[in-house]
Design an enzyme around this catalytic site. Structure first.
Site, PDB file in Angstrom:
ATOM      1  N   GLY A 239       0.696  -1.165  -0.038  1.00 34.28           N
ATOM      2  CA  GLY A 239      -0.027  -0.009   0.004  1.00 34.28           C
ATOM      3  C   GLY A 239       0.795   1.295   0.090  1.00 34.28           C
ATOM      4  CD  GLU A 275       0.573  -9.494   1.020  1.00 38.06           C
ATOM      5  OE1 GLU A 275      -0.437  -8.750   0.789  1.00 38.06           O
ATOM      6  OE2 GLU A 275       0.302 -10.754   1.646  1.00 38.06           O
ATOM      7  N   PRO A 276       4.454  -5.218  -1.174  1.00 30.79           N
ATOM      8  CG  PRO A 276       6.767  -4.738  -1.530  1.00 30.79           C
ATOM      9  CD  PRO A 276       5.880  -5.763  -0.854  1.00 30.79           C
ATOM     10  NE  ARG A 278      -0.274   2.384  -5.795  1.00 35.52           N
ATOM     11  CZ  ARG A 278      -1.508   2.458  -6.800  1.00 35.52           C
ATOM     12  NH1 ARG A 278      -1.442   3.078  -7.848  1.00 35.52           N
ATOM     13  NH2 ARG A 278      -2.557   1.996  -6.428  1.00 35.52           N
ATOM     14  NE  ARG A 314      -2.945   3.989 -11.075  1.00 34.91           N
ATOM     15  CZ  ARG A 314      -2.893   5.263 -10.784  1.00 34.91           C
ATOM     16  NH1 ARG A 314      -2.399   6.044 -11.573  1.00 34.91           N
ATOM     17  NH2 ARG A 314      -2.876   5.464  -9.653  1.00 34.91           N
ATOM     18  CE1 TYR A 318      -9.147   2.589  -8.835  1.00 33.72           C
ATOM     19  CE2 TYR A 318      -7.039   2.401 -10.420  1.00 33.72           C
ATOM     20  CZ  TYR A 318      -8.103   1.808  -9.458  1.00 33.72           C
ATOM     21  OH  TYR A 318      -8.282   0.541  -9.386  1.00 33.72           O
ATOM     22  CB  CYS A 346     -15.931   5.535 -29.929  1.00 32.82           C
ATOM     23  SG  CYS A 346     -15.545   5.680 -31.333  1.00 32.82           S
ATOM     24  CD  GLU A 347     -17.174   4.523 -23.858  1.00 37.93           C
ATOM     25  OE1 GLU A 347     -18.058   5.140 -23.125  1.00 37.93           O
ATOM     26  OE2 GLU A 347     -17.394   3.256 -23.890  1.00 37.93           O
ATOM     27  CE1 TYR A 375      -2.676  -2.778  -8.947  1.00 39.44           C
ATOM     28  CE2 TYR A 375      -1.083  -1.103  -8.250  1.00 39.44           C
ATOM     29  CZ  TYR A 375      -1.986  -2.046  -8.201  1.00 39.44           C
ATOM     30  OH  TYR A 375      -1.699  -3.113  -6.810  1.00 39.44           O
TER      31      TYR A 375
END
Length: 426
Positions: A239, A275-276, A278, A314, A318, A346-347, A375
């Site tokens: 995290g 548990e890294p 990122r 992302r 986010y 097309c969004e 990610y």
């Protein structure tokens, strides 16, 4: 720190000009730096030096075989959340006894695969999962080592979609229920409780949430030991955030994170697992893209790239910020002007940046999205029938394609027609 720097006016990955990679493999393309991956692993190892520990790299951040293998050679374990990630970790050379299986929805098939491989332990997140794992293990004549993932109801102070430690999330069991659950598990023949797991979220930019969660874990450890449970492992999750935006305050360093671990749980004599994902992979990768058009709208300029939200989701998912820099360093005093950076999908949501101050960019110019190693490729899709982006790894002055861009024929060829539809004839 990363190894993407301008040299002689050209952006490099270690000793390789990114323009050279773009010409060789085309754009969009992901590029990873071996030196950055290795450095980030080592700073975590240094932060926990003197403590018995395991650094289990979180495959969900970037599960390319070359990335996993690079870290496995340094001694990394793996945190996996699916049978597919388990298979990837094993194929890349991660020792089974260094693999931790997390996730709220493990199937019986995935449990059997983990037990057959001889993984380190399962992080159990519910009573139904506990019962299912006990049954699977007994049927195989095995005993599954487990940690309960406890939910400490701690606000991670991060984006709501990546916060996992509050009571209202789907993750873990309420920490107040833990004593009864450990007693229940201890009475089962197919499982063996060995530790406690906690993970409160991703991209944390402060240490206070970690300190609060780990203090609760320390108290629970003492309580469970008093009740006769042999708690020898503490899985503290990952995290720790990375600096996506240069103007923001820098997140804490692994050394500071390690100090929190020592202060809160270091006295318990447990093996520490982290548990890294990122922080190891994020700044180790960039996404290369080319400008297709520069378009003038009613009240703004649009820079339209060949990369899109299906390649890097992302920002759309986010509202995430990625620094966007040209591969050719702007001349001193170059005019800076705002523009929306968008993709061709097309969004309306296919937007990487709004009113981003950028140097002059026109058709054919190339840019890099920084901090795209985590990610990025793992969350990519083939929306709009756009082939998945290739991945490239750099080591010193060399580079190699570690996942090729599929051809249109390969992409379409995965579909099959049912027998009642005759193939079209030219």
């Amino acid at each position: 720190m990363d190894h993407f720097t301008y040299r002689g006016g050209r952006l490099h990955a270690e000793d390789v000009p990114l323009e050279e990679i773009a010409r060789a493999v085309g754009t969009p393309a992901y590029v990873y730096s071996t030196a950055t991956l290795e450095r980030h692993y080592r700073v975590f190892a240094e932060a926990l030096a003197g403590l018995p520990h395991l650094i289990a790299y979180a495959l969900k951040a970037n599960s390319n075989q070359a990335v996993i293998a690079t870290l496995a050679r340094l001694g990394a374990g793996a945190d996996v959340v699916s049978g597919g990630e388990l298979a990837r970790a094993l194929a890349a050379g991660v020792a089974p006894q260094k693999i931790v299986f997390s996730g709220v929805g493990k199937t019986a098939e995935e449990m059997r695969a983990g037990l057959a491989a001889g993984i380190r332990h399962f992080n159990v997140e519910s009573v139904p999962e506990l019962e299912a794992l006990d049954g699977v293990a007994q049927a195989m004549g095995r005993v599954a080592k487990i940690c309960f993932r406890v939910n400490p109801d701690v606000d991670a102070e991060t984006h709501e979609k990546i916060a996992t430690g509050k009571a209202e999330t789907k993750f873990g069991v309420p920490i107040g229920d833990a004593p009864a659950l450990y007693a229940r598990a201890a009475a089962m023949a197919g499982v063996e409780p060995v530790g406690i797991d906690v993970h409160i979220g991703s991209q944390l930019t402060g240490l206070h949430p970690f300190e609060s969660a780990f203090a609760k874990v320390a108290a629970l450890t003492a309580s469970l030991r008093a009740a006769g449970h042999a708690i020898s492992r503490l899985d503290l999750g990952g995290g720790l955030g990375i600096p996506y935006r240069a103007s923001n305050a820098a997140p804490p360093l692994p050394f500071d994170y390690g100090a929190v671990i020592r202060r809160t749980v270091g006295h318990l004599g447990c093996e520490i697992e982290i548990e890294p994902g990122r922080l190891i992979a994020g700044n180790a990768g960039v996404l290369l893209a080319s400008v297709i058009y520069r378009k003038r709208g009613a009240d703004r300029d649009f820079v339209i790239l060949d990369a899109a939200m299906n390649d890097l989701v992302r920002p759309a998912m986010y509202d995430a910020w990625h620094e966007i820099v040209p591969l050719q360093e702007p001349a001193p005093g170059a005019a800076i002007a705002p523009a929306d950076v968008v993709g061709p999908v097309c969004e309306t949501g296919d937007i990487f940046a709004k009113a981003r101050d950028l140097p002059p960019l026109g058709a054919g110019d190339r840019v890099a999205f920084r901090s795209a190693g985590a990610y990025g490729a793992v969350m990519a899709s083939e929306y709009n029938s756009r082939p998945l982006v290739p991945e490239v790894m750099v080591s010193g002055g060399e580079f190699a394609v570690i996942r090729a861009r599929p051809t249109l024929e390969e992409m379409i060829g995965r579909d099959t027609l049912p027998p009642w539809i005759e193939p079209a004839r030219a």
